[in-house]
Structure formats: structure tokens, C-alpha cells
Write an enzyme that holds these catalytic residues in place. Sequence first.
Site, PDB file in Angstrom:
ATOM      1  N   CYS A   2      35.434  54.190  32.597  1.00 19.06           N
ATOM      2  CA  CYS A   2      35.592  55.592  32.961  1.00 19.06           C
ATOM      3  C   CYS A   2      34.289  56.376  32.811  1.00 19.06           C
ATOM      4  CB  CYS A   2      36.638  56.231  32.071  1.00 19.06           C
ATOM      5  SG  CYS A   2      38.189  55.336  32.069  1.00 19.06           S
ATOM      6  N   ARG A  27      29.895  52.283  37.722  1.00 22.20           N
ATOM      7  CA  ARG A  27      30.584  51.764  36.540  1.00 22.20           C
ATOM      8  C   ARG A  27      31.988  51.270  36.862  1.00 22.20           C
ATOM      9  NH1 ARG A  27      28.307  53.325  31.798  1.00 22.20           N
ATOM     10  NH2 ARG A  27      30.280  53.149  30.728  1.00 22.20           N
ATOM     11  N   TRP A  75      39.027  54.172  35.115  1.00 23.07           N
ATOM     12  CA  TRP A  75      39.205  52.726  35.264  1.00 23.07           C
ATOM     13  C   TRP A  75      40.430  52.419  34.418  1.00 23.07           C
ATOM     14  CZ3 TRP A  75      36.605  48.671  37.678  1.00 23.07           C
ATOM     15  CH2 TRP A  75      36.777  47.397  37.153  1.00 23.07           C
ATOM     16  N   ASN A  99      37.404  59.636  27.703  1.00 23.90           N
ATOM     17  CA  ASN A  99      37.069  58.198  27.731  1.00 23.90           C
ATOM     18  C   ASN A  99      37.423  57.611  26.373  1.00 23.90           C
ATOM     19  OD1 ASN A  99      36.021  58.358  30.253  1.00 23.90           O
ATOM     20  ND2 ASN A  99      33.879  58.114  29.631  1.00 23.90           N
ATOM     21  N   GLY A 100      37.806  56.343  26.361  1.00 22.32           N
ATOM     22  CA  GLY A 100      38.147  55.698  25.095  1.00 22.32           C
ATOM     23  C   GLY A 100      39.642  55.461  25.028  1.00 22.32           C
ATOM     24  N   GLU A 464      29.623  26.625  29.939  1.00 21.01           N
ATOM     25  CA  GLU A 464      29.329  27.983  30.402  1.00 21.01           C
ATOM     26  C   GLU A 464      27.822  28.266  30.323  1.00 21.01           C
ATOM     27  OE1 GLU A 464      30.738  30.117  32.080  1.00 21.01           O
ATOM     28  OE2 GLU A 464      29.659  31.966  31.670  1.00 21.01           O
ATOM     29  N   LYS A 468      25.604  29.295  33.537  1.00 21.64           N
ATOM     30  CA  LYS A 468      24.766  30.508  33.594  1.00 21.64           C
ATOM     31  C   LYS A 468      23.369  30.148  34.069  1.00 21.64           C
ATOM     32  CE  LYS A 468      26.926  33.032  33.664  1.00 21.64           C
ATOM     33  NZ  LYS A 468      28.288  32.857  33.689  1.00 21.64           N
ATOM     34  N   GLU A 471      23.284  29.020  37.793  1.00 17.71           N
ATOM     35  CA  GLU A 471      23.577  30.117  38.721  1.00 17.71           C
ATOM     36  C   GLU A 471      22.355  30.966  39.029  1.00 17.71           C
ATOM     37  OE1 GLU A 471      28.173  31.626  38.202  1.00 17.71           O
ATOM     38  OE2 GLU A 471      26.832  32.007  36.523  1.00 17.71           O
ATOM     39  N   HIS A 487      27.510   7.824  26.326  1.00 19.96           N
ATOM     40  CA  HIS A 487      28.226   7.027  27.316  1.00 19.96           C
ATOM     41  C   HIS A 487      27.642   7.178  28.719  1.00 19.96           C
ATOM     42  CE1 HIS A 487      31.105   5.832  24.333  1.00 19.96           C
ATOM     43  NE2 HIS A 487      31.289   7.101  23.994  1.00 19.96           N
ATOM     44  N   LYS A 583      30.210  37.560  44.023  1.00 17.19           N
ATOM     45  CA  LYS A 583      30.872  38.019  42.790  1.00 17.19           C
ATOM     46  C   LYS A 583      32.371  37.754  42.848  1.00 17.19           C
ATOM     47  CE  LYS A 583      30.947  40.022  38.836  1.00 17.19           C
ATOM     48  NZ  LYS A 583      30.504  39.164  37.745  1.00 17.19           N
TER      49      LYS A 583
HETATM   50  C1  G6P Z   1      32.786  33.434  41.382  1.00 19.82           C
HETATM   51  C2  G6P Z   1      31.815  34.154  40.469  1.00 19.82           C
HETATM   52  C3  G6P Z   1      31.931  33.609  39.047  1.00 19.82           C
HETATM   53  C4  G6P Z   1      33.360  33.706  38.559  1.00 19.82           C
HETATM   54  C5  G6P Z   1      34.331  33.008  39.526  1.00 19.82           C
HETATM   55  C6  G6P Z   1      35.773  33.319  39.181  1.00 19.82           C
HETATM   56  O1  G6P Z   1      32.392  32.131  41.565  1.00 19.82           O
HETATM   57  O2  G6P Z   1      30.490  34.017  40.936  1.00 19.82           O
HETATM   58  O3  G6P Z   1      31.102  34.363  38.184  1.00 19.82           O
HETATM   59  O4  G6P Z   1      33.464  33.132  37.306  1.00 19.82           O
HETATM   60  O5  G6P Z   1      34.124  33.482  40.853  1.00 19.82           O
HETATM   61  O6  G6P Z   1      35.985  34.673  39.397  1.00 19.82           O
HETATM   62  P1  G6P Z   1      37.136  35.525  38.734  1.00 19.82           P
HETATM   63  O7  G6P Z   1      36.937  36.915  39.297  1.00 19.82           O
HETATM   64  O8  G6P Z   1      38.448  34.936  39.184  1.00 19.82           O
HETATM   65  O9  G6P Z   1      36.980  35.475  37.271  1.00 19.82           O
END
Ligand code: G6P
Length: 588
Positions: A2, A27, A75, A99-100, A464, A468, A471, A487, A583
Site C-alpha cells: 500500500c 509498489r 494492496w 498502511n500496516g 534456489e 538465482k 537466472e 555419485h 516474471k
Molecule cells: C517464473 C519466474 C520465477 C517464478 C516462477 C513461478 O519462471 O521467473 O521467478 O519462480 O515463474 O512463478 P509463481 O508466480 O507461480 O511463483
Amino acid sequence: MCGIVGCIGVKNPVEYLIEGLKELEYRGYDSAGIAVKDENEIKVIKAVGKLKNLEDKVKKSGLKNPEFGIGHTRWATHGKPTEINAHPHRGAFSAVVHNGIIENYQEIKKELQKEGIEFISQTDTEVIVKLFEYYYEGDSFKAFEKTLKKLEGAYAILLITKYEDKIFFAKKGSPLIVAKNGNEIYFASSDAPLIGYAEKAHYLEDGEYGVADNEIHLYNDSQKISPYFKSLPTNKESAKKGGFRFYMEKEIYEQYDVLKENTLGRNTPDGIKFDELDREFFEGINNIIISACGTSYHAGLVGKYLLERDAKIRTNVEVASELRYREPLLTKDTLFVVISQSGETADTLETLKMAKKAGLKTLALCNVDNSSIVREADKTILLRAGIEKGVASTKAFATQVMTLWMLSNYLAQKNEYEAINEAIEVTKVDSALHEKIKRLSKRYLHGHGFFYIGRDIFFPLALEGALKLKEISYIHAEGYPAGEMKHGPIALADPDLYVVALLSKNILFEKTKSNIEELVARDATVLTVSSEYIEMTDDFIKINDTAHPMVEFFEMMLVTQLLAMEVAIRMGNDVDMPRNLAKSVTVE
Ligand code: G6P
């Protein structure tokens, strides 16, 4: 998340309110509204969706002579993104934006309802304005002070009433800034809206509140204090990024605040509470299937370790694009959990529909209210991470893991209140740590690939961490269970193979250490992340010593995110918009 704006003593208040809200658009929001004093009345105009809808409504509203006002982009966290739930919320003669989260809003609401006061929204915010009016006996400031005393939780508040040409304001836990330009006074929840309107601003501290007319009257604990003005930034774009180089960096730094928001009212000294769930929902559940993609899938894998170990519920985690076509056995004693930042990922959504068709109970962990996944699922726990702009997910992942941790506590009826708070604390970025990672990153640019290794919950974190890195740096990286390296992958070990070893002090320390030794013996270049110093590896990043593995998890998460980002920055890549990635993936 928000956004708040407000102004008084300004020639065209509506212009600042709308332009200010536009600056906060990045935001994320799902509804917006303004309240102004016009012809001795408080007029409130709200609209769902984009600000354009609000602008159109304002144009048609026939405002005559708006004098001052407040505005908000919402939001959704408590209640759906509807016009009724949008801010400002009004009473008979006043309006508020907030907000909050007001943690004790239900108690206050019940008390006021007993007095015959009616509520129209599902929000926590409405209690503020109703409480203010309930306390009002001719002295607005007194009523405002009394209201603040009653509120628990986090807030940034602006309130106006038709009886005074003033804006009442308060801050605790959520940001609020007040700026002055001669007699013009402006408010905003972050600096971007203020740029161009004022040069100096007071950034309110927790516990500060007051009232603005043509001056700022600031208080703390009923004592009058002087504002401390700082220069505002001059560049709007960098203000949006909060001075950070990339949104991803800003989002990494935001994790501390976002996790606080995520756990607010949920992680309590008496255990976990979820307003959105009831225990009956879990009756007859013997299994859990988690379905997700990408980073959300990795969060799900952490959930499996926690749910099975603590809540003793058999849990399987599935990549949604696989699950949807493999004709899985779906039995009705299974709770189907989907995890998604965006709520729009096509594969995840399809598995949700499939589970519903098979008659399973469904639960979504999602960051976007009213998204397709939220609409489809029986129940939703919102992640409250705010909009995430960087394609590489960081803060959403943090809130997903935290929510799963809370969920497993909830189901196990286990109370880890202190540990959860400790885990939030370690996500505060320490500048010395960031600096060290920045320096270290230059040694990790030109190898033939990376392995991230860990055991237990640190294995999904290794996955993960590797995701990162690939990507945004485009360097090949894999996450591997530390014990599995022997292995096969250990055949790749040579000085140009980089290994990031996530060495937990609390889980399988000696075994993981042996796995690291095996790699060192074969000359791999190893960076160890641990609270326990080990001399044998090339590089070492020390994290805080703690007795809880999840606390280690959150700090190691931070390290892997910063490392990926610093490597990518050195490679000259666009960290926020990496090549070939989107995204939100709404196609199969
Ligand atoms: C895309 C994004 C990732 C994300 C994945 C799942 O590949 O680039 O960053 O983890 O989708 O997205 P979601 O919105 O379902 O978490």
C-alpha cells in the site's frame, strides 16, 4: 504494497494526491482512493483497478473547491480488493488512510459493534476512523491520541475530519514521511511522490504522531518534539528503487520488513494464528501435495521437510508442469497446496483445477489477491510481500518459506515464536556482509560452473541459490544434495569448479563437512557459508551462530541472493530483467 499520500496548504491538492499515487504505482496495488475536504464536507472517491479509473471518477465527481486531502493505493491483505475495502475509509465526519496491520482490530470492532456502531468493510483500517469518531467529544487531537493508544500492530495513518482544517498523522512500524515547502505540507509513505514538491522532509520514527495545518506539530509520548529535516533525493527513478542499483537489490533489502508484515498477527507468543484458516478445514487430511514452479517449487521443498518432521503429515512436492500430465493419484484425504508469487502461473493453476475436480481441499499460498489462483482455491494465505519487480524472486521466496514454516507450526501446534523472530532479524542486511560478498564475487566469474550443496532444508536452498545465479548471471549452476556429489558430479571437480557449500551447524554438520572435504581434496574451489569456521576451503562467509536451522536458512538465503546479484552485476547483466525470462508465466 500500500501507498499513502496527503497534503494541506497546497493550491491544487487533488493534483498532488493523484500524481503522488502514480509515483507509488510501482509498489503494486489493486484499488485506490482519495478523501478531500470540499465545501465543508469530507468527500471520498475510490475505484478498483488502475489509477486511471480513479482519475476518471475524480474528474466526474464535481468537486468544487477541494482544500486538502489524503490518498491511498491498496494492496489487499484483509479483505478482497473491492471498492468498499479500498481506502480512504470513512465515518460520519472523517476519513482515514492506513498502511500496516491493526492486530487487535477484531476486538475493537466487537467492542464498537456492541455500542451500535456499524462497519461496512472487511478491513482492519475501518476501526481507526470509527474509533476516532467514537472518542470525539469536540477535541479532534485528543480523540486521535486516544485512538492511537488503543491500536496494536503496525501503522502509518493519515486522518482528516470535516471539523478541522488539519491532517492528523501517526507512524509505528510502517513508513511515513512529512515534507514542508513554506506553508505547503505534504505526506507520503516513501519519498518518490515528494520529489519536486519539497526539498526537505522529516522521516517519522516509530511512536511519532501529530497534526499538520500550516505547520507540522510533532509529538512523541505526548511530548512536543521538533522535526528533523533531511534533504530529499532529487531523482525520481532512483527514489523508486530506494537508491538501490536494481529492484532486486531493493527487494533483498526489503525482506526484513516484508517478513515482519508476513508474520504480523500470525506469529504470536501463543502460537500461530491464521485468520484465513480454521482447524476444521484440516479434518480428515492425511497427506499434502504441494504443486508449484520455479522458486515457488523450491519453497515447497522446504515445506516438505518441515511438514513431515514437525506436523507429521506425508508431503509430496511436485513441479506443476509434470504433475498436470502424469495422471497422479489424488485421494480426498489429501490437501492440495499451490504456491505462487503471481497467482497466474498457468501450470500451477491447471493443477489446482485438476485437484478441485478430483474433490480435494485446496489451499493457495499466494502474493496477489484476486489473482486466478486465489479465486480458484478454497482458502488462501496471502504472502504480503508487496509487488516484486525483479524477475528473480527473492522476497516472495522468503515469505513463501516463512508461511510454510508457520503453517507447519500451526498444524503441529508447535510454538517457535522466538525462532521465527530471530529468523526475521538475520534478514536485515549487514553492510559489512554485503561488502564482503561484493568483493568475493570477482573470484567467481570464470569457472566452468557452480555447484551449490547442502543437506536437509539446505538442499532446497542450494537449488534456489543455483537458480538465482543462473537466472541472472547466465552461468551454469546446479543445486545438489551434499551427500549425492560422490555419485557422479564429483567427477567435475577441478580448480575451475566452484562450489558454494551451505554448512549448517545444526543439521548434519559433520557429514556435510566430510562432503566438503571430498571436494577440497579434488581441488574444487569452495566457498563455505556457515557459523562454524572451517579452514580448509578457499573462501568463507560467516553467518550468525544460532541454535535453530531455520535461522541459519534465512541468513544463508540472503547470502546466496546477494552473491548471485553481485556476480551478475560484475558480468554487466540487467539483473532485473534477465534475458529469456518472464516474471509471470501464463503459458504452458
Ligand atoms: C517464473 C519466474 C520465477 C517464478 C516462477 C513461478 O519462471 O521467473 O521467478 O519462480 O515463474 O512463478 P509463481 O508466480 O507461480 O511463483
